[in-house]
Scaffold this motif. Structure first.
Motif, PDB file in Angstrom:
ATOM      1  N   ASP A   1       0.817  -1.215   0.000  1.00 47.28           N
ATOM      2  CA  ASP A   1       0.000   0.000   0.000  1.00 47.28           C
ATOM      3  C   ASP A   1       0.853   1.269   0.000  1.00 47.28           C
ATOM      4  OD1 ASP A   1      -2.949  -1.175   0.852  1.00 47.28           O
ATOM      5  OD2 ASP A   1      -1.299  -2.282   1.771  1.00 47.28           O
TER       6      ASP A   1
ATOM      7  N   ASP B   1      -5.119  -2.931   1.290  1.00 43.52           N
ATOM      8  CA  ASP B   1      -6.295  -2.295   1.865  1.00 43.52           C
ATOM      9  C   ASP B   1      -7.329  -1.962   0.790  1.00 43.52           C
ATOM     10  OD1 ASP B   1      -5.067  -2.416   4.313  1.00 43.52           O
ATOM     11  OD2 ASP B   1      -4.344  -0.344   4.251  1.00 43.52           O
ATOM     12  N   ALA B   2      -8.583  -1.931   1.206  1.00 42.21           N
ATOM     13  CA  ALA B   2      -9.677  -1.602   0.284  1.00 42.21           C
ATOM     14  C   ALA B   2      -9.502  -0.203  -0.300  1.00 42.21           C
ATOM     15  CB  ALA B   2     -11.020  -1.710   1.005  1.00 42.21           C
ATOM     16  N   THR B   3      -9.009   0.721   0.516  1.00 44.06           N
ATOM     17  CA  THR B   3      -8.782   2.091   0.034  1.00 44.06           C
ATOM     18  C   THR B   3      -7.747   2.110  -1.088  1.00 44.06           C
ATOM     19  OG1 THR B   3      -9.264   2.978   2.239  1.00 44.06           O
ATOM     20  CG2 THR B   3      -8.086   4.416   0.704  1.00 44.06           C
ATOM     21  N   THR B   4      -6.698   1.335  -0.918  1.00 43.76           N
ATOM     22  CA  THR B   4      -5.664   1.246  -1.960  1.00 43.76           C
ATOM     23  C   THR B   4      -6.247   0.664  -3.236  1.00 43.76           C
ATOM     24  OG1 THR B   4      -3.948   0.927  -0.289  1.00 43.76           O
ATOM     25  CG2 THR B   4      -3.416   0.279  -2.547  1.00 43.76           C
ATOM     26  N   ASN B   5      -7.049  -0.394  -3.104  1.00 43.64           N
ATOM     27  CA  ASN B   5      -7.655  -1.031  -4.276  1.00 43.64           C
ATOM     28  C   ASN B   5      -8.616  -0.084  -4.996  1.00 43.64           C
ATOM     29  OD1 ASN B   5      -6.303  -3.484  -3.970  1.00 43.64           O
ATOM     30  ND2 ASN B   5      -7.846  -4.275  -2.563  1.00 43.64           N
ATOM     31  N   GLU B   6      -9.328   0.730  -4.243  1.00 45.86           N
ATOM     32  CA  GLU B   6     -10.236   1.700  -4.856  1.00 45.86           C
ATOM     33  C   GLU B   6      -9.455   2.715  -5.682  1.00 45.86           C
ATOM     34  OE1 GLU B   6     -12.579   3.492  -1.829  1.00 45.86           O
ATOM     35  OE2 GLU B   6     -13.642   1.630  -1.303  1.00 45.86           O
ATOM     36  N   GLN B   7      -8.340   3.172  -5.152  1.00 50.50           N
ATOM     37  CA  GLN B   7      -7.500   4.125  -5.893  1.00 50.50           C
ATOM     38  C   GLN B   7      -6.908   3.485  -7.144  1.00 50.50           C
ATOM     39  OE1 GLN B   7      -4.695   6.385  -3.419  1.00 50.50           O
ATOM     40  NE2 GLN B   7      -5.904   5.852  -1.628  1.00 50.50           N
TER      41      GLN B   7
END
Length: 398
Positions: free
Chosen positions: A60, A90-96
């Motif tokens: 990440d 992390d889900a936030t990283t995947n969203e980006q």
């Protein structure tokens, strides 16, 4: 048999083992300064397409910057596909990541490894209707390349070779990072440039690698350890596929900045080296009978003792043999002289392998921190498990 004879026999056997290691390093360090062979021509008449794979396990801290940077390539957008294998990020990283024009895969492994991530990516992508590529490129999650990276690769890529690009340090923020970067450049000189200069295959290094897509698709399923680059190397050598070192195509790689990460990284390398040696030994007789020099050479590389250990071990042996010679009244013999000679040759080999621009005051700082790091490496020997297939992850800084 008296004590002097026993000591002399042990001394000579130990010296021969170390001297062979030193002469190997010295030979290829000198070979790295031979004239470069002519530019490697491409045999493809069209612009090749690339599948770029980035395995990312808990990456990440660096993956977003790597993806943004790579998407600045000046190569035609329809001729390359960037694929990130997001393993436990992390889900936030995947969203980006999903907001960028890339292929994003979400595997879940009970025991993660880079080999499993690469296998998962090829299995997932090859079933897509548009999955027709000429080459596969493998990068690490922290790697940064220039905008003409794929353009330069396209000029030398050929189906009958593999390519190892010039991986070099992108950071030098403390002495450990500088030492890590210096070690990599020494390896580049000895195991990549020096080998290519005399017609042997370069060693692989884990990232900045390029393979024929069909070859990679057929062989990636054979990987089953945490040192996939050494497995790929052995497969290429068995099939007599040359590894070309593209020294002018740079891949910036983040160097470790603390002693814990340095130790973790070296433990992975030492474990992988031992695993690779055991896996390669059964094929040695056939390699000898068929004259497969590249395979034999790569097996020898796996048997080499780490150079950082030599930097501490050889001086200690020089002092011990000098004192022993004096105590046992052997001062007139060559008992200690041969150790001081091998120490000078070893230091000369390393100095020869260091790029000219890095022969500066930083070398003094390296010798200051080297003893403590070498002690950690010596403790690593006790932790080596040749059967261990667990992936030892190097943590990156934010």
């Amino acid at each position: 048999m008296n004590i002097q004879v026993i000591i002399a026999i042990i001394d000579m056997l130990l010296w021969l083992i170390i001297a062979v290691n030193v002469m190997y390093v010295l030979f290829f360090a000198l070979a790295s300064h031979l004239p470069k062979k002519t530019h490697l021509p491409s045999t493809i008449s069209h612009q090749p397409s690339f599948l770029v794979l980035i395995p990312a396990y808990h990456e990440d801290a660096v993956i977003i910057n790597t993806v943004k940077s790579f998407l600045q390539q000046d190569y035609p957008k329809d001729l390359y596909q960037l694929c990130v294998i997001s393993d436990q990020m992390d889900a936030t990283t995947n969203e980006q990541l999903a907001a960028h024009p890339i292929t994003l895969l979400y595997p879940f492994f009970e025991n993660s490894s880079k080999a499993k991530a690469l296998q998962y990516a090829i299995t997932s992508i090859r079933h897509q209707p548009s999955a027709i590529y000429d080459y596969v490129v493998i990068l690490d999650a922290d790697n940064i390349v220039a905008t003409d990276f794929l353009s330069l690769l396209s000029q030398i890529a050929r189906p009958d070779i593999a390519i190892q690009c010039h991986r070099t340090a992108k950071n030098a923020n403390n002495d450990i990072a500088i030492l890590d970067g210096l070690s990599e450049e020494i390896n580049n000189s000895i195991f990549r440039r020096g080998h290519n200069r005399i017609g042997l295959s370069s060693a692989l290094i884990g990232s900045g690698m390029c393979f024929d897509y069909n070859w990679f698709k057929a062989n990636v399923t054979k990987l089953n350890t945490a040192v996939e680059d050494r497995e790929l190397e052995a497969l290429l050598m068995k099939q007599r596929i040359h590894i070309y070192y593209a020294e002018d195509i740079h891949v910036l790689d983040e160097k470790v900045c603390n002693s814990e990460n340095f130790q973790r990284q070296r433990l992975r390398w030492m474990t992988g080296q031992l695993q690779a040696l055991f896996r390669m030994l059964p094929y040695i007789p056939k390699a000898i009978t068929t004259g497969n020099l590249n395979y034999i050479d790569k097996a020898i590389q796996q048997a080499l003792i780490p150079r950082s250990i030599f930097l501490v071990l050889i001086p200690i042996l020089c002092i011990i043999t000098t004192i022993t010679s004096y105590i046992l009244h052997l001062a007139s013999s060559l008992f200690p002289f041969k150790w001081w000679l091998v120490l000078l040759l070893f230091i000369g080999a390393l100095f020869t392998a260091i790029p000219a621009k890095q022969r500066n005051i930083n070398l003094v700082n390296m010798f200051i921190i080297l003893p403590s790091l070498t002690w950690r490496m010596l403790k690593n020997i006790l932790k080596i498990n040749p059967r261990n297939k667990d992936f030892i992850h190097t943590i990156h800084n934010q």
